[in-house]
Design an enzyme around this catalytic site. Structure first.
Site, PDB file in Angstrom:
ATOM      1  N   THR A   1      47.392  26.266  -8.373  1.00 16.76           N
ATOM      2  CA  THR A   1      47.070  24.834  -8.361  1.00 16.76           C
ATOM      3  C   THR A   1      46.338  24.423  -9.631  1.00 16.76           C
ATOM      4  O   THR A   1      46.645  23.391 -10.227  1.00 16.76           O
ATOM      5  CB  THR A   1      46.226  24.479  -7.121  1.00 16.76           C
ATOM      6  OG1 THR A   1      46.967  24.832  -5.954  1.00 16.76           O
ATOM      7  CG2 THR A   1      45.882  23.005  -7.083  1.00 16.76           C
ATOM      8  N   CYS A   2      45.383  25.242 -10.071  1.00 16.43           N
ATOM      9  CA  CYS A   2      44.630  24.920 -11.285  1.00 16.43           C
ATOM     10  C   CYS A   2      45.527  25.011 -12.516  1.00 16.43           C
ATOM     11  O   CYS A   2      45.421  24.188 -13.428  1.00 16.43           O
ATOM     12  CB  CYS A   2      43.436  25.851 -11.433  1.00 16.43           C
ATOM     13  SG  CYS A   2      42.176  25.613 -10.163  1.00 16.43           S
ATOM     14  N   ALA A   3      46.412  26.012 -12.558  1.00 12.35           N
ATOM     15  CA  ALA A   3      47.333  26.156 -13.693  1.00 12.35           C
ATOM     16  C   ALA A   3      48.264  24.950 -13.755  1.00 12.35           C
ATOM     17  O   ALA A   3      48.506  24.394 -14.835  1.00 12.35           O
ATOM     18  CB  ALA A   3      48.124  27.450 -13.574  1.00 12.35           C
TER      19      ALA A   3
END
Length: 92
Positions: A59-61
């Site tokens: 999700t962060c990537a």
């Protein structure tokens, strides 16, 4: 407390979001070249921070990739886009 929306549902998060134009507190990070960088390194420029928990999480990537694409239009001599995660920090 601040409020964000996730999937159309409001969620309360800890802390307060900064106001537009609010001065950032001094910070010191490790850059992608492993040298320290601080707020002072960006003096005279507008700063845009993209802060995520960890760029090795899907999700962060995804969020970081989308942010970079959107921020590409901001890249000029007067704007610095700074990506920060708990595991790494990089100036883009």
């Amino acid at each position: 407390m601040s409020q964000v929306t996730l999937g159309g549902n409001p969620i309360e998060v800890g802390g307060a979001f900064p106001s537009v134009g609010q001065q950032a507190p001094e910070f010191s990070l490790v850059g992608k070249d492993l040298k320290p960088i601080s707020l002072a390194d960006f003096a005279g420029k507008r700063k845009v921070l993209n802060i995520v928990a960890s760029v090795d999480r899907p999700t962060c990537a995804w969020s970081t990739r989308n942010f970079r694409e959107a921020a590409a239009n901001l890249q000029n001599a007067a704007v610095s886009v700074i990506g920060v995660s708990s595991r790494s920090a990089a100036q883009s």
